[in-house]
Design an enzyme around this catalytic site. Sequence first.
Site, short mmCIF file in Angstrom:
data_model
loop_
_atom_site.label_atom_id
_atom_site.label_comp_id
_atom_site.label_asym_id
_atom_site.label_seq_id
_atom_site.Cartn_x
_atom_site.Cartn_y
_atom_site.Cartn_z
N ASP A 247 23.70 4.43 113.70
CA ASP A 247 23.45 3.90 115.04
C ASP A 247 24.66 4.05 115.95
O ASP A 247 25.80 4.23 115.50
CB ASP A 247 23.14 2.40 114.97
CG ASP A 247 21.76 2.13 114.42
OD1 ASP A 247 21.16 3.05 113.86
OD2 ASP A 247 21.30 0.98 114.55
N HIS A 391 26.88 2.98 111.00
CA HIS A 391 27.26 3.29 112.39
C HIS A 391 28.27 4.44 112.39
O HIS A 391 29.37 4.28 111.87
CB HIS A 391 27.85 2.05 113.07
CG HIS A 391 26.88 0.92 113.16
ND1 HIS A 391 26.56 0.12 112.10
CD2 HIS A 391 26.12 0.47 114.20
CE1 HIS A 391 25.66 -0.78 112.46
NE2 HIS A 391 25.38 -0.59 113.74
#
Length: 438
Positions: A247, A391
Amino acid sequence: MKTTGQNRLIYLLLVALLVANFSFVYADSAVAQPLEQGGHNYGTANRFETGFDHLNVHINYPQTDYDNLNVAISGWIRSTIEQYKTAGNGAGALFVDYDANLVAEKYISVKLFARYKDETGRVSDSQVNFNLYRDSSKLLSINDLFNDAQLVDLKARLAYASGIEARYFETNSLDCWQLTDRAFELDLLADDYSPLIKEDFHFTLPYGNLFDLAAITERLNQHPSTWLATSDIVNLKSDKKIALTFDDGPGPYTERLLDILQKHGARATFFVVGKRVGGRQETVARMPKQYCEVANHTWSHPALTKISNARVESELKATSDAILAATGSGAAMSRAPYGALNGRVKALTYQLGYYFISWSIDPKDWLTKNADKTYNHVINRVSDGQIILLHDIHKQSVDAAERLIPKLIEQGYELVTVSELLGQGGVVPQGGKVYNKR
Ligand code: ZN
């Protein structure tokens, strides 16, 4: 329905029109390659070739026992010829071929496809489909097969499979479908859906062994959940599969992560932040080239529950558009920032065709910023079917991924995209819904 006499008249008119316009057209061997895609399994195969000032015409078409079907076929051929008679400046060529099948004795399915090549060799394709129910001689529309609720479901499945947002199916036609022995099949033509897709998209919806449309409809009404048999759409392998998701990127470490994935033949899903895509368009464009999936993590990462409907829509739409600009297809698959969703956002996104992917393993890599902790958290919890949240904007997370990816492969996992993971479990995401594992 036309009578046989009227039908013959139309054929005669078509032939007369062609002969009257005939003039010599040189044979360009580079151009005059016949289309050989067609399966002439039903009807009488007919062929004619003729020419006009700027157009060489090669047509294969079926003659059927149904006057209304014959009229529809000849009408489309005639309008296609008319369309290209005036196209281009030099000599072009038009080829038409067809697929005609008798399906389960009850239906006749005809697909005609035309390919036009202009004097420079540039190709333009078009297609039309006719499906006829023999008992009533009725030419079927998609609404004869699916009721309103089923159409919504069909469009959600199409959106999932093609990456085109469901709402585009409201304004673009879904005319190019056919029945085959085992499936309802639909084509999204690149010309109709430009620039959302660059190539024609073929969609297959198997219906098992039921061939009677009334029975299909009856069955679909009563058992919508069994509409798709999982075993029909995928080859379920016993291999263990997981989806790594990244993400908040793209960021400065994303290229390095892509190198790592590429090195190991692994795939991942990137939930990108729209406003970051523009600065790293080539990185995002690289993702689908190595079979990674690009998905939607909003434009500016707000909690969707705290912003207006209009803003939710623009956050998702702008990001899908940015992904479209970078990769050639938009993204209905989304992840809500902070996982924040409520009934209002779900109802809205159901309307808009976006759906959400959550996760089942969260090492909180963004908080610890510690590669060892991230690695251990995942390795200690991983099992088949999980969606893992990471991430790629943090160096330590990419460091962890660099160790995780070969280790997971060594443990027998195939690293797949979220769509692959859900699809292999028979899950077909729908607008407004949330999925956290297979
Ligand atoms: Zn995020």
